[in-house]
Design an enzyme around this catalytic site. Structure first.
Site, PDB file in Angstrom:
ATOM      1  N   ASN A 130       0.872  -1.175   0.000  1.00 18.16           N
ATOM      2  CA  ASN A 130       0.000   0.000   0.000  1.00 18.16           C
ATOM      3  C   ASN A 130       0.908   1.224   0.000  1.00 18.16           C
ATOM      4  O   ASN A 130       1.544   1.517   1.004  1.00 18.16           O
ATOM      5  CB  ASN A 130      -0.889  -0.050   1.252  1.00 18.16           C
ATOM      6  CG  ASN A 130      -1.675   1.226   1.462  1.00 18.16           C
ATOM      7  OD1 ASN A 130      -1.758   2.068   0.560  1.00 18.16           O
ATOM      8  ND2 ASN A 130      -2.263   1.367   2.637  1.00 18.16           N
ATOM      9  N   LYS A 152       0.107   4.301  -0.230  1.00 23.96           N
ATOM     10  CA  LYS A 152      -0.497   5.497   0.388  1.00 23.96           C
ATOM     11  C   LYS A 152      -0.266   6.737  -0.486  1.00 23.96           C
ATOM     12  O   LYS A 152      -0.268   6.632  -1.701  1.00 23.96           O
ATOM     13  CB  LYS A 152       0.055   5.661   1.817  1.00 23.96           C
ATOM     14  CG  LYS A 152      -0.088   4.378   2.627  1.00 23.96           C
ATOM     15  CD  LYS A 152       0.160   4.536   4.099  1.00 23.96           C
ATOM     16  CE  LYS A 152      -0.037   3.181   4.781  1.00 23.96           C
ATOM     17  NZ  LYS A 152       0.048   3.249   6.223  1.00 23.96           N
ATOM     18  N   HIS A 203      -9.455   1.131   4.759  1.00 23.30           N
ATOM     19  CA  HIS A 203      -8.184   1.285   5.488  1.00 23.30           C
ATOM     20  C   HIS A 203      -8.391   2.214   6.686  1.00 23.30           C
ATOM     21  O   HIS A 203      -9.160   3.180   6.601  1.00 23.30           O
ATOM     22  CB  HIS A 203      -7.108   1.846   4.554  1.00 23.30           C
ATOM     23  CG  HIS A 203      -5.745   1.801   5.165  1.00 23.30           C
ATOM     24  ND1 HIS A 203      -5.311   2.754   6.055  1.00 23.30           N
ATOM     25  CD2 HIS A 203      -4.736   0.899   5.054  1.00 23.30           C
ATOM     26  CE1 HIS A 203      -4.086   2.439   6.456  1.00 23.30           C
ATOM     27  NE2 HIS A 203      -3.712   1.320   5.863  1.00 23.30           N
ATOM     28  N   GLU A 214      -6.743   4.554   7.877  1.00 23.85           N
ATOM     29  CA  GLU A 214      -6.495   5.990   7.635  1.00 23.85           C
ATOM     30  C   GLU A 214      -7.706   6.623   6.960  1.00 23.85           C
ATOM     31  O   GLU A 214      -8.014   7.800   7.196  1.00 23.85           O
ATOM     32  CB  GLU A 214      -5.224   6.164   6.785  1.00 23.85           C
ATOM     33  CG  GLU A 214      -3.984   5.915   7.631  1.00 23.85           C
ATOM     34  CD  GLU A 214      -2.795   5.347   6.877  1.00 23.85           C
ATOM     35  OE1 GLU A 214      -2.768   5.442   5.636  1.00 23.85           O
ATOM     36  OE2 GLU A 214      -1.896   4.804   7.535  1.00 23.85           O
ATOM     37  N   GLU A 265      -5.467  -5.130  10.390  1.00 22.95           N
ATOM     38  CA  GLU A 265      -4.420  -4.150  10.645  1.00 22.95           C
ATOM     39  C   GLU A 265      -4.693  -3.435  11.964  1.00 22.95           C
ATOM     40  O   GLU A 265      -5.478  -2.475  12.000  1.00 22.95           O
ATOM     41  CB  GLU A 265      -4.378  -3.118   9.518  1.00 22.95           C
ATOM     42  CG  GLU A 265      -4.079  -3.725   8.161  1.00 22.95           C
ATOM     43  CD  GLU A 265      -3.480  -2.688   7.217  1.00 22.95           C
ATOM     44  OE1 GLU A 265      -2.372  -2.938   6.724  1.00 22.95           O
ATOM     45  OE2 GLU A 265      -4.101  -1.636   7.004  1.00 22.95           O
ATOM     46  N   GLY A 276       2.533   1.946  10.805  1.00 25.06           N
ATOM     47  CA  GLY A 276       3.514   3.019  10.689  1.00 25.06           C
ATOM     48  C   GLY A 276       4.207   3.372  11.994  1.00 25.06           C
ATOM     49  O   GLY A 276       4.874   4.389  12.089  1.00 25.06           O
ATOM     50  N   SER A 295       3.432  -2.432  10.260  1.00 23.48           N
ATOM     51  CA  SER A 295       4.882  -2.519  10.472  1.00 23.48           C
ATOM     52  C   SER A 295       5.481  -3.864  10.064  1.00 23.48           C
ATOM     53  O   SER A 295       6.366  -4.386  10.737  1.00 23.48           O
ATOM     54  CB  SER A 295       5.228  -2.189  11.927  1.00 23.48           C
ATOM     55  OG  SER A 295       4.833  -0.846  12.223  1.00 23.48           O
TER      56      SER A 295
HETATM   57  P1  PGA Z   1       2.881   0.092   7.640  1.00 30.32           P
HETATM   58  O1  PGA Z   1       1.428   0.317   7.021  1.00 30.32           O
HETATM   59  O2  PGA Z   1       3.430  -1.188   7.027  1.00 30.32           O
HETATM   60  O3  PGA Z   1       3.674   1.299   7.227  1.00 30.32           O
HETATM   61  O4  PGA Z   1       2.726  -0.038   9.104  1.00 30.32           O
HETATM   62  C1  PGA Z   1       0.557  -0.750   6.813  1.00 30.32           C
HETATM   63  C2  PGA Z   1      -0.739  -0.257   6.190  1.00 30.32           C
HETATM   64  O5  PGA Z   1      -1.189   0.838   6.544  1.00 30.32           O
HETATM   65  O6  PGA Z   1      -1.325  -0.944   5.333  1.00 30.32           O
END
Ligand code: PGA
Length: 251
Positions: A10, A12, A96, A98, A168, A174, A214
């Protein structure tokens, strides 16, 4: 049930079209020998066409990070399922955290988006997960139960055939704080049992459940060794072709 591993990146809101195409091309070369894992990347909308061009001769597949459920109309700033398909996508990430956190996505809008994806032959990667506060309050399973029941309300087992789930935990996205493989397995098993209760054994056994939060070259092997972890949704570490290829070649 033998579920084929699925590893998705992803991207983003990172990379211009040219940067995305370059990373995608490099990745395609690095994973050209990989035949035992499905690989998907989801760049920003603006880069979809160029990335599609860059990976079309490879086994790397393309996904979008979101869509709107209407076919067309006066919806400034939105992208329809048909547009996503016409840009070369076979997958779409939906719900997601976010999007839920910053853009007002709700279980209801997630439900409509999953429906629109399936109707247009896109494979939805349906994201769920609890916040740190919810975990600390021992609410993880209640939250996931609600997200799954509402997100998949009105679907038949047949509808769900193509769907991929991504667990997730919001506190792991992140932050560098990965869930332990044991924590991931516990939740994935809970999700699979809930799917069995709602849609039957066959679907529960075949649906792939990805872990996200992560994921890095250092922890992918351990996560993938868990019986109910069928893949990963990778953010930060997927932006670098070498790192992401290392994750994909975890075996
Ligand atoms: P990350 O993000 O691997 O940077 O923690 C995962 C995601 O948001 O899909």
């Amino acid at each position: 049930m033998n579920r084929r591993p699925f590893i998705a990146g992803n991207w983003k809101m990172y990379k211009t079209s040219a940067e995305a195409a370059e990373t995608a091309k490099k990745l395609a070369g690095l994973v050209s020998g990989v035949t035992n894992v499905d690989v998907m990347i989801a760049p920003p909308f603006t880069a979809l066409a160029q990335v599609h061009e860059a990976i079309k001769e490879s086994s790397v597949m393309l996904g979008a990070q979101n869509l709107f459920w209407e076919k067309e109309g006066a919806f400034t700033g939105e992208i329809s399922p048909q547009m996503v398909v016409s840009a070369g996508c076979r997958y779409v990430i939906i719900g997601h955290s976010e999007r839920r956190q910053y853009f007002g996505e709700t279980d209801l809008s997630v439900n409509k988006k999953i429906r629109a994806a399936i109707t247009n032959n896109l494979v939805p990667v349906f994201c769920i997960g609890e916040t740190e506060k919810e975990r600390d309050a021992d609410n993880t399973f209640n939250i996931l139960d609600k997200q799954i029941k509402m997100g998949l309300e009105g679907f038949s087992p047949d509808d769900l055939q193509p769907v991929i789930l991504a667990y997730e935990p919001v506190w792991a996205i992140g932050t560098g704080k990965t869930a332990t493989s044991g924590q991931a397995q516990e939740v994935h098993l809970f999700i699979r049992n809930l799917l069995e209760k709602l849609f039957g054994k066959k679907i529960a056994g075949s649906v792939r459940i990805l872990y996200g939060g992560s994921v890095k070259p250092e922890n992918i092997k351990e996560l993938m060794s868990m019986p109910d972890v069928d893949g990963a949704l990778v953010g930060g570490a997927s932006l670098n072709a070498d790192k992401f290829a290392e994750i994909i070649k975890y075996k």
